[in-house]
Design a protein around this motif. Structure first.
Motif, PDB file in Angstrom:
ATOM      1  N   UNK A  33      48.704  67.797  45.720  1.00 36.92           N
ATOM      2  CA  UNK A  33      49.981  68.108  46.366  1.00 36.92           C
ATOM      3  C   UNK A  33      50.997  68.446  45.291  1.00 36.92           C
ATOM      4  N   UNK A  34      51.585  69.632  45.372  1.00 37.15           N
ATOM      5  CA  UNK A  34      52.680  69.976  44.465  1.00 37.15           C
ATOM      6  C   UNK A  34      54.014  69.653  45.148  1.00 37.15           C
ATOM      7  N   UNK A  35      55.056  69.527  44.348  1.00 38.03           N
ATOM      8  CA  UNK A  35      56.353  69.173  44.915  1.00 38.03           C
ATOM      9  C   UNK A  35      56.325  67.819  45.592  1.00 38.03           C
ATOM     10  N   UNK A  36      55.649  66.856  44.957  1.00 36.13           N
ATOM     11  CA  UNK A  36      55.400  65.562  45.602  1.00 36.13           C
ATOM     12  C   UNK A  36      56.437  64.496  45.263  1.00 36.13           C
ATOM     13  N   UNK A  37      57.522  64.866  44.614  1.00 35.33           N
ATOM     14  CA  UNK A  37      58.493  63.854  44.188  1.00 35.33           C
ATOM     15  C   UNK A  37      59.479  63.474  45.284  1.00 35.33           C
ATOM     16  N   UNK A  38      59.579  64.284  46.338  1.00 31.00           N
ATOM     17  CA  UNK A  38      60.554  64.014  47.399  1.00 31.00           C
ATOM     18  C   UNK A  38      60.158  64.758  48.661  1.00 31.00           C
ATOM     19  N   UNK A  39      60.869  64.452  49.747  1.00 29.17           N
ATOM     20  CA  UNK A  39      60.728  65.214  50.976  1.00 29.17           C
ATOM     21  C   UNK A  39      59.340  65.211  51.572  1.00 29.17           C
ATOM     22  N   UNK A  40      58.938  66.373  52.095  1.00 32.82           N
ATOM     23  CA  UNK A  40      57.648  66.484  52.767  1.00 32.82           C
ATOM     24  C   UNK A  40      56.494  66.101  51.845  1.00 32.82           C
ATOM     25  N   UNK A  93      55.655  75.523  59.670  1.00 34.48           N
ATOM     26  CA  UNK A  93      56.958  76.188  59.629  1.00 34.48           C
ATOM     27  C   UNK A  93      58.037  75.205  60.110  1.00 34.48           C
ATOM     28  N   UNK A  94      58.573  74.364  59.226  1.00 33.96           N
ATOM     29  CA  UNK A  94      59.583  73.395  59.665  1.00 33.96           C
ATOM     30  C   UNK A  94      60.958  74.043  59.860  1.00 33.96           C
ATOM     31  N   UNK A 101      66.016  66.557  54.131  1.00 34.45           N
ATOM     32  CA  UNK A 101      65.305  66.469  52.861  1.00 34.45           C
ATOM     33  C   UNK A 101      66.282  66.847  51.757  1.00 34.45           C
ATOM     34  N   UNK A 102      65.778  66.970  50.525  1.00 35.95           N
ATOM     35  CA  UNK A 102      66.629  67.390  49.417  1.00 35.95           C
ATOM     36  C   UNK A 102      66.771  68.907  49.337  1.00 35.95           C
ATOM     37  N   UNK A 114      65.346  67.306  62.341  1.00 39.63           N
ATOM     38  CA  UNK A 114      64.085  66.660  61.984  1.00 39.63           C
ATOM     39  C   UNK A 114      64.237  65.694  60.818  1.00 39.63           C
ATOM     40  N   UNK A 115      63.463  64.645  60.844  1.00 43.03           N
ATOM     41  CA  UNK A 115      63.241  63.808  59.684  1.00 43.03           C
ATOM     42  C   UNK A 115      61.999  64.321  58.965  1.00 43.03           C
TER      43      UNK A 115
END
Length: 255
Positions: A10-17, A191-192, A197-198, A221-222
């Motif tokens: 998973x990339x971009x795994x520091x926050x959010x989705x 497609x959120x 999120x940040x 959405x959360x």
């Protein structure tokens, strides 16, 4: 534990989705190699699941980082990944009639080029691992999950160049799906819509933008709402592929 057989990236795994998806998969028994530019949030996840998490810090589009993501799956977990989630991405407020800035090239590289590099390697590896096996002979599903945006399904003229990158991502996902689905690889694009999120802060949107949106179409959405749709798709039998899934706040009429 429903994800015990899954080894993922998973990339971009520091926050959010990305972060919330990682936590849910780890709770389900998955082993994950996580990537982000910020190290400390990844270390925090690793402390919670020390035997299930490996980390690679750096730019998701860097060739060395991408190679390390796959190498860590083998060195730390003993096998190639069977799940890849290119989640790293960023947006910014822009209009087509405004002059182009360096931001466009930056998000084009992050949102499209970096993803293309990652899924090219993942797709080729999946096909090699599957070989001549039929779907019912596979021990587990093989999944590539794209995190797009509702503007990649429709359009936003006030986030115009972000919209352009997300439509490119949609084309990348669907052409990949058509190319490798016959071998049993599932390709899913989420497609959120507007979510807490940040994303807004990272994209340089006005600080009160999310409050305005919340007042207009809330509750929005959360992050967990979106993650629940991803884990649902991943939990389905391996012959079932949700290829496209739009997730919106119920009161959202645009985009």
């Amino acid at each position: 534990m429903k994800f015990k057989q899954r080894i993922g990236i998973i990339t971009g795994a520091s926050a959010g989705f990305g972060r919330d998806l990682a936590l849910d998969l780890l709770k389900g028994g998955a082993k994950l190699v996580l990537n982000a530019r910020r190290e400390e949030p990844l270390r925090e996840i690793q402390k919670l699941f020390p035997d299930q998490v490996s980390i690679v810090v750096g730019d998701a589009g860097d060739d060395e980082v991408i190679n390390n993501l796959f190498a860590k799956c083998i060195s730390d977990f003993g096998a190639n990944p069977n799940l890849v989630v290119p989640n790293a991405g960023r947006g910014y407020k822009s209009r087509i009639i405004e002059p182009l800035t360096d931001q466009f090239e930056e998000i084009l590289n992050l949102n499209v080029v970096a993803v293309a590099k990652l899924v090219q390697k993942a797709g080729a590896m999946f096909l090699k691992d599957i070989g001549d096996k039929k779907l019912d002979q596979l021990d587990h599903p093989y999944d590539i999950v794209f995190l797009s945006s509702v503007v990649g399904y429709h359009y936003s003229h006030i986030s115009a160049y972000y919209t352009v990158t997300k439509h490119a991502l949609s084309a990348l996902a669907e052409t990949l799906r058509r190319d490798i689905c016959k071998s049993g690889v599932r390709v899913t694009t989420i497609y959120p819509g507007f979510a807490h999120t940040e994303f807004q802060k990272a994209g340089g949107y006005p600080a009160d933008n999310i409050v305005t949106v919340e007042d207009k179409i809330g509750p929005i959405l959360q992050s967990q709402d979106v993650v629940d749709t991803i884990t649902f798709a991943l939990s389905l039998p391996k012959h079932v592929n949700i290829s496209d899934l739009v997730v919106r706040p119920v009161r959202s009429d645009y985009p």
